[in-house]
Scaffold this active site. Structure first.
Site, mmCIF file in Angstrom:
data_model
loop_
_atom_site.group_PDB
_atom_site.id
_atom_site.type_symbol
_atom_site.label_atom_id
_atom_site.label_comp_id
_atom_site.label_asym_id
_atom_site.label_seq_id
_atom_site.Cartn_x
_atom_site.Cartn_y
_atom_site.Cartn_z
ATOM 1 N N ASP A 113 -15.434 14.644 -15.202
ATOM 2 C CA ASP A 113 -16.180 13.867 -14.583
ATOM 3 C C ASP A 113 -17.856 13.209 -15.826
ATOM 4 O O ASP A 113 -17.359 12.818 -16.703
ATOM 5 C CB ASP A 113 -17.614 15.361 -15.639
ATOM 6 C CG ASP A 113 -18.947 15.329 -14.686
ATOM 7 O OD1 ASP A 113 -19.113 15.727 -13.830
ATOM 8 O OD2 ASP A 113 -19.669 15.259 -15.729
ATOM 9 N N GLU A 131 -14.543 10.255 -13.056
ATOM 10 C CA GLU A 131 -15.867 9.993 -11.609
ATOM 11 C C GLU A 131 -16.015 8.888 -12.143
ATOM 12 O O GLU A 131 -17.085 8.827 -13.821
ATOM 13 C CB GLU A 131 -16.542 10.692 -12.148
ATOM 14 C CG GLU A 131 -17.596 11.070 -11.138
ATOM 15 C CD GLU A 131 -18.756 11.879 -11.550
ATOM 16 O OE1 GLU A 131 -19.279 11.686 -10.360
ATOM 17 O OE2 GLU A 131 -18.840 12.179 -12.670
HETATM 18 C C1 NOJ Z 1 -21.107 14.671 -12.689
HETATM 19 C C2 NOJ Z 1 -21.103 16.081 -11.654
HETATM 20 O O1 NOJ Z 1 -20.307 15.724 -10.373
HETATM 21 C C3 NOJ Z 1 -22.625 16.199 -10.720
HETATM 22 O O2 NOJ Z 1 -22.136 17.966 -10.211
HETATM 23 C C4 NOJ Z 1 -22.779 17.243 -12.488
HETATM 24 O O3 NOJ Z 1 -24.498 17.252 -12.307
HETATM 25 C C5 NOJ Z 1 -23.398 15.344 -13.622
HETATM 26 N N1 NOJ Z 1 -21.401 15.241 -13.576
HETATM 27 C C6 NOJ Z 1 -23.418 16.419 -15.205
HETATM 28 O O4 NOJ Z 1 -21.912 16.809 -14.633
#
Ligand code: NOJ
Length: 523
Positions: A202, A265
């Site tokens: 993430d 991500e």
């Molecule tokens: C990206 C995640 O996909 C999202 O859902 C989340 O709120 C934020 N990062 C914080 O972790």
């Protein structure tokens, strides 16, 4: 398939939002046992791996992306034994299991943060990012949180600010601290040793912050309605110097275990996304390409993203495609009715590893939920509510779409009478059947799987490309328009599949493609 091809190159990854997949303990929340119960569905559907949203202990203020222990399982979702059972049941069906891992921040309830905030001299003080305010007492700089407001939260007890890119209950970890790094690497080992096949990482591009904490400059292209943090250009907050070394180190840890996957991500220009395959040292297997999740449904825009991404990836690594996920509106809310079928064909025939978001296969649309009733903290604070794309999976047309025996944590989308697994399984023309047939075709045809890719320069409204492997050649052509258009290419012989699932006949060098129709044709 040759043994030297890693599994994740030919895999399709099914992204499950755990709270919304299937509830077995009647608390209105999906759980790990629910996923285990539905593994036969997932296998029957035809994907190869599942990626679970975070399942760790968490106050669930950001749906689990606020972890209070990296080595456990949130009781609302199940137990460690239950997760082990899911992994083993998945493996026995030839399905891989990928966990979400959230290294940028923890929950403020993590014992590390409790220690860190207890005093300035605590050994874990430096595991998080603490700074003095400016002489006038205001926050150290102008950085804006993704969920709005300053990233800096004042802590009375120790008289300093701590940093949080998301909620103030999600303090950012300090990736410049070697002890913290070691503890996080151990958490990777903990799960990989249990047989987990990899991680989706993430907010990876945010891990390292500017050493001097300089102000971000204003974004001249900012428009109201974009995320609050896009008021600034993230010059000092994303992809900072040192990030590649950290990712290479994560990869080294993952490589202690055979055959594991790291996907990350990244919200960066595509060129920078592609840099995360690694330069001197290997980094991510799959730096996720999320651009199409945010591209409005327009043939020219989609074509330009597809072309640009393919060009930037080049021979650096294996491409990856996502059209939707838990943060962006569902496809059915972004494109006209039947065009969700074009999206399905595109996702499953481009060259690269697709991630598929649960419920897209039945065309779930999601339910509008006003921001003041939002479960999602981003929705409540910025109006950009992510609840609609997070509603429970629709298994059939019975009460609560058979997701749960009780009222679910989010309302069932009101399209569940038709958009549900049970009804669409039996319908030879349904969207679910289209997905399954495309997944089957992808498995059967090397050209569509590992094959080469060549863009076809067609006129709007057609978008097309050719895939080929060892003399096997297919053209994929999608008509984004409303009217029929002829597609001509010497040598095309047979329609293998239409998005309408109503024809698979021979053609002779040309074929008429109906409005909103996509075809895979063989040479
Ligand atoms: C990206 C995640 O996909 C999202 O859902 C989340 O709120 C934020 N990062 C914080 O972790």
């Amino acid at each position: 398939m040759s043994n030297t091809v890693p599994w994740w190159r030919t895999a399709v990854i099914y992204h499950i939002l755990v709270p919304s997949f299937y509830d077995t303990d009647a608390d209105g929340w999906g759980d790990i046992n629910g996923i285990t119960e539905k593994l036969d569905y997932i296998r029957w559907f035809g994907v190869d791996a599942i990626w679970l949203s975070p399942v760790y202990p968490s106050p669930l203020l950001d749906l689990g992306y606020d972890i209070s222990d990296y080595l456990g399982v949130e009781p609302k979702f199940g137990t460690l034994d239950g997760l082990d059972r899911l992994v083993s049941e998945a493996h026995s069906r030839d399905l891989k299991v990928i966990l979400d891992w959230v290294p940028n921040h923890s929950s403020d309830r993590h014992s590390w943060f409790c220690e860190s905030r207890s005093s300035r001299n605590n050994p874990k003080r430096d595991w998080y990012i603490w700074r003095d305010g400016k002489p006038d007492g205001s926050p150290p700089n102008n950085w804006i949180s993704v969920f709005g407001g300053s990233v800096w939260q004042w802590d009375d007890h120790t008289g300093q600010y701590y940093m949080h890119h998301f909620l103030d209950s999600q303090p950012d970890l300090n990736w410049r601290n070697p002890d913290m790094q070691a503890a996080m690497y151990d958490s990777i080992r903990f799960w990989l040793a249990r047989g987990v096949d990899g991680f989706r990482i993430d907010a990876l591009d945010m891990l390292i912050k500017d050493e001097l904490f300089r102000d971000n400059p204003p974004n001249p292209d900012y428009e109201d309605g974009n995320g609050p943090d896009s008021k600034h250009l993230p010059v000092y907050t994303r992809a900072q110097k040192g990030i590649h070394d950290i990712v290479a180190q994560m990869r080294k840890v993952a490589d202690e275990y055979p055959d594991r996957l790291l996907a990350g991500e990244l919200y960066l220009p595509l060129e920078e996304v592609a840099s995360f395959y690694g330069r001197e040292k290997p980094e991510l297997h799959l730096p996720l390409n999320l651009r199409l999740c945010w591209t409005s449904w327009d043939r020219d825009e989609w074509k330009s993203v597809v072309d640009e991404y393919n060009q930037k990836v080049g021979s650096k690594g294996w491409p990856t495609w996502s059209l939707s996920m838990h943060d962006c509106p569902r496809l059915a809310a972004r494109c006209p009715g039947e065009h969700t079928r074009l999206a399905a064909m595109l996702l499953l025939t481009l060259r690269g590893t697709p991630t598929h978001y649960y419920g897209e296969e039945i065309g779930m649309r999601g339910t509008p939920i006003p921001a003041n009733e939002a479960h999602d903290p981003q929705g409540r604070r910025t109006g950009r509510n992510r609840d609609p794309q997070r509603t429970p999976m629709q298994w059939n047309s019975k009460l609560h779409a058979d997701f749960s025996r009780v009222e679910p944590w989010l309302p069932i989308s009101d399209d569940f009478q038709t958009a549900n697994v049970s009804d669409q399984s039996d319908d030879p023309h349904s969207l679910l059947t289209l997905y399954r047939r495309l997944l089957q075709l992808r498995r059967d045809m090397p050209a569509l799987n590992l094959g080469e890719y060549q863009s076809l320069e067609l006129e709007n409204p057609l978008l097309g490309y050719q895939r080929s492997s060892n003399g096997q050649r297919v053209d994929v052509v999608l008509n984004f328009g409303d009217d029929p258009v002829f597609y001509r290419n010497d040598g095309i012989k047979r329609i293998l599949i239409s998005t309408n699932l109503d024809r698979d006949h021979e053609v002779f060098n040309e074929v008429e493609i109906r409005g909103g129709e996509g075809l895979v044709v063989s040479h």
